[in-house]
Design a protein around this motif. Structure first.
Motif, mmCIF file in Angstrom:
data_model
loop_
_atom_site.group_PDB
_atom_site.id
_atom_site.type_symbol
_atom_site.label_atom_id
_atom_site.label_comp_id
_atom_site.label_asym_id
_atom_site.label_seq_id
_atom_site.Cartn_x
_atom_site.Cartn_y
_atom_site.Cartn_z
ATOM 1 N N GLU A 63 -20.943 -36.521 19.953
ATOM 2 C CA GLU A 63 -20.637 -36.463 21.387
ATOM 3 C C GLU A 63 -20.785 -37.832 22.040
ATOM 4 O O GLU A 63 -19.970 -38.226 22.879
ATOM 5 C CB GLU A 63 -21.569 -35.457 22.059
ATOM 6 N N SER A 65 -17.796 -39.966 21.104
ATOM 7 C CA SER A 65 -16.609 -39.504 21.826
ATOM 8 C C SER A 65 -16.627 -39.953 23.282
ATOM 9 O O SER A 65 -15.629 -40.449 23.792
ATOM 10 C CB SER A 65 -16.524 -37.979 21.746
ATOM 11 N N ASP A 66 -17.752 -39.793 23.939
ATOM 12 C CA ASP A 66 -17.854 -40.167 25.351
ATOM 13 C C ASP A 66 -17.645 -41.666 25.574
ATOM 14 O O ASP A 66 -17.109 -42.068 26.600
ATOM 15 C CB ASP A 66 -19.210 -39.757 25.920
#
Length: 125
Positions: free
Chosen positions: A73, A76-77
């Motif tokens: 995550e 991805s961010d």
């Protein structure tokens, strides 16, 4: 075309190769603990004077301050390849700026049948 414009994409902005962000490294020092589903959280420790942290390191650190997040995550961010994020997280781990919690063991998660019973019980309410 000047060399200055060679590294700029009109839509994406400045273009930097992933290996440049990771300083040519392909594996983090603590690769065994940085599983994709491992949870990362800031320790809140001050940044050591000897730490040579890039802007990407600081972005990563600000992303995990205040809440625990999985490696996938975070990557991805920030729009980073997972391999690059793992290298940078390894640097932060070496400086004691983050802590890593391994992913939950599959045996520790509830069985699907138990979850279905809970859902059915909630629907019955």
């Amino acid at each position: 075309m000047s060399r200055e414009h060679e590294w700029i994409d009109e839509e994406a902005g400045p273009v930097v190769r992933p290996y440049a962000v990771a300083r040519g490294r392909t594996k983090p020092a603590a690769s065994s603990t940085l599983d994709l589903l491992a949870t990362i959280v800031s320790t809140g420790s001050p940044i050591p004077a000897k730490a040579e942290l890039s802007a990407q390191h600081r972005r990563l650190l600000s992303t995990v301050s205040g809440q625990a997040r999985p490696v996938a995550e975070i990557a991805s961010d920030l729009g980073l390849p997972v391999a690059v994020a793992r290298v940078l997280l390894g640097d932060l781990l070496e400086h004691g700026l983050i802590s890593v919690r391994p992913p939950r063991d599959k045996a520790a998660t509830p069985a699907e049948s138990l979850l279905r019973e809970v859902i059915n019980g909630l629907r019955a309410l």
